[in-house]
Structure formats: structure tokens, C-alpha cells
Enzyme design. Structure first.
Site, short mmCIF file in Angstrom:
data_model
loop_
_atom_site.label_atom_id
_atom_site.label_comp_id
_atom_site.label_asym_id
_atom_site.label_seq_id
_atom_site.Cartn_x
_atom_site.Cartn_y
_atom_site.Cartn_z
NE ARG A 42 -3.68 -2.05 2.79
CZ ARG A 42 -3.51 -3.17 3.47
NH1 ARG A 42 -2.33 -3.39 4.08
NH2 ARG A 42 -4.47 -4.07 3.57
CE LYS A 79 -6.36 -0.21 4.66
NZ LYS A 79 -7.66 -0.35 3.97
CG HIS A 98 -5.11 2.90 -4.99
ND1 HIS A 98 -5.11 2.30 -3.74
CD2 HIS A 98 -5.41 4.20 -4.77
CE1 HIS A 98 -5.40 3.20 -2.82
NE2 HIS A 98 -5.58 4.36 -3.42
NE ARG A 111 -3.19 -3.10 -1.60
CZ ARG A 111 -2.77 -3.94 -0.66
NH1 ARG A 111 -1.48 -4.21 -0.54
NH2 ARG A 111 -3.61 -4.53 0.16
CG HIS A 170 -6.62 -8.03 1.45
ND1 HIS A 170 -6.87 -8.44 0.15
CD2 HIS A 170 -6.37 -6.70 1.37
CE1 HIS A 170 -6.75 -7.40 -0.67
NE2 HIS A 170 -6.45 -6.34 0.05
CE1 TYR A 180 -6.67 -6.60 -6.96
CE2 TYR A 180 -7.06 -7.43 -4.75
CZ TYR A 180 -6.69 -6.41 -5.59
OH TYR A 180 -6.36 -5.20 -5.07
#
Length: 295
Positions: free
Chosen positions: A145, A169, A237, A240, A263, A272
Site C-alpha cells: 500500500r 492496517k 493503487h 498494487r 488483507h 481479484y
């Protein structure tokens, strides 16, 4: 109707201590709602039924509101009607159980292999270009990211074993591998990094020696994409998404891609698989003699 609204604004401002910006957004949505109601000769909140709420949404959509704005309008109305229930002016909230039209699923855009080659085919020896090439190679090679890449320090990276330690995150740490092209690009950058007079241990620094900002990375990628002749807008983005899509096309290992991307939920990664299916469908259409499916 306006008297009840004025009491609601006071409630949001004084008791809920909402920001003026949020209140203004609510006012905009409810003012538009009142106009729709007035066109139907509805001048009291007690006249609002579930059917009326659905009509408001349908009329708003007819006026050109997109799915996200429709959801905001419904949310503002539902909250206000809930306030009237609390105040004893309504017995039930007529907006309860009503959903706004679902937002369409927007698949992330990605580059194909040729576009990636075109993007990275630049051997400029300018220090800033060496830095930018290292950023590009690392982002595409590891799927980081923007915030993760921007937060890297010198001790986050190991070019010998080709691994980068990332804080993602939720402050979760993960170790992500990267390829030999990225490793070479980073080593080349480390040779010239001192020319920028770094003020801290940030891996990537600006020309002033500070940790490079999110915005600076975005602007440099956009500039690089234009210079390399890419027709589409280049952003973090897209790098990625390209990483994730190409990994899935090559391996079909959804769990591994989930781990690499950081994730927490597999459902986030599953978008995806839709991209991957699109690629497979295109190959099928081109290759199979009876593949001309209707679109």
C-alpha cells in the site's frame, strides 16, 4: 416540518456535538428530501410511510443521484426519523428496513505485462529517477500500500534475502518478499540516497531530505507514467492491483495473495478473482472456435 428540523439541528450540534460539516451534509440531504415531498403535497412527517421513503429514493435516482449519494440521503432521512420517534412525534421509523440501491462493484484497474515492461523500461542515472524506479519496482514486486511504502525505514528492507518488513492496517506487521529487479533497484537507490542529505532513517526521502510524502509519491508516479507513454493514469493503487492480479493469474493461490496483500478478510482479496476471470474469459473468447459469447 421545518420546526422539527430546526430542533434536530440543535440536537446534533449541542447534544451530539457533530461537526458543522456533517450537519451541513445532513441539511443538504434533508432539504432535497423536503422538496420531493412538497411535490407530492406531503407537508407533515407523519405522512411519511415506507412507500413514501421508497418514492424519495426513486425520485432522487431519477434526478441523477448515484448509489453512494442515495445511500447518504437515506441514512440522513433514517437518522432524522429516528429522532422524531425518540421525541414521540412518530410511533415507528418508516425508513427502517429499507435499503438504498446497492453500489455497483467497481473492479480495480490494473496494467498488463507489456504495460509493466513499458513502465519500468527507463535506465536514467539521475538520482531522483533512481529513487522513483526503486519505488516503482518495490511497489509492483511486493504489492505494498502507499502508506506502507511511505513508512518504510532503512532497517525495514533486506536486499540480501529480498524481504521487506511492513506495518500494515491495524498496526499489523507482515514480511513480504520481493524480486531481484526490485532488489537491484533498491541497492542502486541506496548508493545515491546520501545525495539527498537524509534527515532520518526513512528508506525513501525527498530532495529536501525528509521522508517522502504520500502526495509526492503519487505525483512522481503520475509523472513517470506520462513520461513512459502510458495512456492510463498511474497511481499506487494500480501498481498494487496489478501485483495482485498477476500473482493470481500465475498461481491461483488466493490465500497466498491474501497474505501478501495484508488483507484480514479473504473476501477483500476475492475481488481479484473477478479480474482473473475476466482475463481467462478474454483468452477463451479469442482462442475457442465456439467462444463468441454474447456480451
Amino acid at each position: 416540518m421545518l420546526t422539527a428540523l430546526n430542533r434536530y439541528w440543535d440536537y446534533l450540534r449541542i447534544e451530539r456535538q457533530m461537526s458543522p460539516h456533517t450537519i451541513t451534509n445532513y441539511q443538504h440531504q434533508l432539504d432535497a428530501t423536503i422538496k420531493i415531498l412538497a411535490q407530492q403535497d406531503i407537508h407533515s412527517w407523519t405522512q411519511v410511510t415506507p412507500s413514501v421513503v421508497r418514492f424519495i429514493l426513486a425520485e432522487s435516482k431519477k434526478q441523477g443521484l448515484k448509489e453512494k449519494s442515495l445511500a447518504l440521503r437515506l441514512s440522513a432521512l433514517r437518522r432524522f426519523l429516528s429522532f422524531l420517534v425518540q421525541q414521540g412525534e412518530l410511533k415507528v421509523n418508516p425508513a427502517t428496513g429499507i435499503s438504498a440501491p446497492k453500489q455497483g462493484r467497481h473492479l480495480p484497474k490494473n496494467m498488463d505485462g507489456e504495460q509493466v515492461q513499458q513502465l519500468l523500461a527507463n535506465d536514467s542515472k539521475e538520482p531522483i529517477d533512481i529513487r522513483d524506479r526503486a519505488i516503482l519496482e518495490l511497489m509492483y514486486s511486493s504489492g505494498l500500500r502507499l502508506s506502507e511504502l511511505q513508512g518504510l525505514d532503512l532497517n525495514s528492507i533486506n536486499t540480501r534475502v529480498r524481504e521487506v518488513r511492513v506495518i500494515g492496517k491495524g498496526n499489523k506487521e507482515r514480511v513480504v518478499p520481493f524480486g531481484r529487479y526490485a532488489s537491484h533497484a533498491i541497492q542502486e537507490w541506496l548508493k545515491v540516497r546520501a545525495l539527498f542529505n537524509p534527515k532520518d532513517e526513512a528508506l525513501f526521502v525527498s530532495q529536501l531530505g525528509n521522508r517522502i510524502s504520500h502526495r509526492a509519491i503519487q505525483k512522481r508516479l503520475e509523472t513517470w507514467g506520462i513520461r513512459q507513454g502510458l495512456n492510463s493514469h498511474l497511481n499506487p493503487h494500480k501498481l498494487r492491483h496489478s501485483f495482485a492480479t498477476h500473482m493470481l493469474e500465475a498461481s491461483s493461490d488466493l490465500r497466498a495473495v491474501q497474505e501478501l496483500l495484508g488483507h484480514s478478510n479473504l473476501s477483500t482479496t476475492q475481488i481479484y478473482t473477478h479480474l482473473n476471470f475476466q482475463h481467462l474469459a478474454e483468452v477463451y473468447d479469442q482462442a475457442h472456435p465456439r467462444a463468441k459469447r454474447k456480451k
